[in-house]
Design a protein around this motif. Sequence first.
Motif, PDB file in Angstrom:
ATOM      1  N   HIS A 248      12.806  23.438 -21.668  1.00  0.00           N
ATOM      2  CA  HIS A 248      12.525  23.740 -23.071  1.00  0.00           C
ATOM      3  C   HIS A 248      11.557  24.921 -23.175  1.00  0.00           C
ATOM      4  O   HIS A 248      10.800  25.216 -22.236  1.00  0.00           O
ATOM      5  CB  HIS A 248      11.927  22.523 -23.780  1.00  0.00           C
ATOM      6  CG  HIS A 248      10.589  22.113 -23.223  1.00  0.00           C
ATOM      7  ND1 HIS A 248      10.458  21.253 -22.133  1.00  0.00           N
ATOM      8  CD2 HIS A 248       9.328  22.449 -23.591  1.00  0.00           C
ATOM      9  CE1 HIS A 248       9.180  21.080 -21.875  1.00  0.00           C
ATOM     10  NE2 HIS A 248       8.475  21.789 -22.730  1.00  0.00           N
ATOM     11  N   ASN A 251      10.453  25.304 -29.626  1.00  0.00           N
ATOM     12  CA  ASN A 251      11.240  24.222 -30.214  1.00  0.00           C
ATOM     13  C   ASN A 251      12.661  24.164 -29.679  1.00  0.00           C
ATOM     14  O   ASN A 251      13.486  23.404 -30.205  1.00  0.00           O
ATOM     15  CB  ASN A 251      11.282  24.391 -31.741  1.00  0.00           C
ATOM     16  CG  ASN A 251       9.909  24.246 -32.374  1.00  0.00           C
ATOM     17  OD1 ASN A 251       9.102  23.422 -31.944  1.00  0.00           O
ATOM     18  ND2 ASN A 251       9.631  25.063 -33.388  1.00  0.00           N
ATOM     19  N   SER A 252      12.959  24.949 -28.692  1.00  0.00           N
ATOM     20  CA  SER A 252      14.311  25.016 -28.134  1.00  0.00           C
ATOM     21  C   SER A 252      14.401  24.203 -26.843  1.00  0.00           C
ATOM     22  O   SER A 252      13.435  24.111 -26.084  1.00  0.00           O
ATOM     23  CB  SER A 252      14.695  26.466 -27.839  1.00  0.00           C
ATOM     24  OG  SER A 252      14.565  27.274 -28.990  1.00  0.00           O
ATOM     25  N   SER A 253      15.576  23.644 -26.589  1.00  0.00           N
ATOM     26  CA  SER A 253      15.799  22.917 -25.340  1.00  0.00           C
ATOM     27  C   SER A 253      17.227  23.145 -24.862  1.00  0.00           C
ATOM     28  O   SER A 253      18.133  23.442 -25.652  1.00  0.00           O
ATOM     29  CB  SER A 253      15.541  21.422 -25.515  1.00  0.00           C
ATOM     30  OG  SER A 253      16.465  20.847 -26.420  1.00  0.00           O
ATOM     31  N   ASP A 273      18.710  24.393 -30.823  1.00  0.00           N
ATOM     32  CA  ASP A 273      17.981  25.530 -31.386  1.00  0.00           C
ATOM     33  C   ASP A 273      17.680  26.602 -30.338  1.00  0.00           C
ATOM     34  O   ASP A 273      16.552  27.096 -30.236  1.00  0.00           O
ATOM     35  CB  ASP A 273      16.675  25.068 -32.042  1.00  0.00           C
ATOM     36  CG  ASP A 273      16.912  24.229 -33.287  1.00  0.00           C
ATOM     37  OD1 ASP A 273      17.892  24.505 -34.006  1.00  0.00           O
ATOM     38  OD2 ASP A 273      16.131  23.291 -33.535  1.00  0.00           O
TER      39      ASP A 273
END
Length: 322
Positions: A248, A251-253, A273
């Motif tokens: 990650h 806020n992205s994974s 995201d």
Amino acid sequence: VTRTKLVIPGDSATIDKLSVSFSSDSSSMTASAASAFIKADASAKIPVSEAGRLFSSYRDHLDVLFPGKDSTLVASDLPVVNAKIDITGDKLVSVLLRDTSAGFRNISISLNTSRDGKNLYTSLKGKDIKFKTLSISGFDASLSDSSRILDLKLKGTKIAFGAQKLNSVILESHFSDWKSQSKVSAYDENSRELYRLDLRSETDQGIVTVQSPSGMIILNSNEWILDKPQILAVDLRSHAFSPSLRMHTGNSSLSLSDKNENGWKSLVLTLSDVNLKTIVNPESLPGNPMFTASGSISLGTSADKETRVNGGINLRNISWSD
């Protein structure tokens, strides 16, 4: 050999002169070749009557370097060999490769054995290498090995692949006793690290596990943090591999895993995201695309070798230009 012409559809090249020599005595042999585009010299501390042992000893050396896990093979001394080949870029190269986009200014290859016959050193250097959309200003690779120990170093400078430009790419790898440690990094013209991947592997009972010691992967200067160090397992007996990558950034994974269900083995990619620019520079891609992706997609294979794709990816904030 004089005035030899090589012809392919639409192109041709001529070798004006190629000289080859060979000599031997009771303890050694030497060979050389020279022309306008190549110069090669080689010597071996072994009589011509035992030339067959030259090839078998190097084959056995590789068997010791990459043995079975429980192998008891012991390395024997190698015949002392010194060899070097220098090749100058010439139209002949593109003719032999049947590709007019291929070429280079110079390539040098060397192979040397230590005087005690226990170590082998090889190197490859090149300048102004081009192939299709790839160009490399300088290339330098070296490989040294002894009994079950292997060290590889590679560096490329001024690299362009399409619109993607890198100042340098550096790879270092060490292999010993079925354990390895590797690191590859790429830098831009301001010495900023754009990409980095470090890996460590160990083998136990035929299973190779691959981990990231730093717990981090850098993609397009973005630090992706791994949820756990292990990212891959490979079964050497069945040749099956099982990815377990979960990482990650902000806020992205992103995750890549596998699953077995109802006779199907699938690879599953899951995005949440994920902005494209956190992975790759959009300017290096045709159309300079921009988007943020979420969703999951799986690629499955059955025991009967059937293939299927399931899932879906949602794209938003999309832009594209000519």
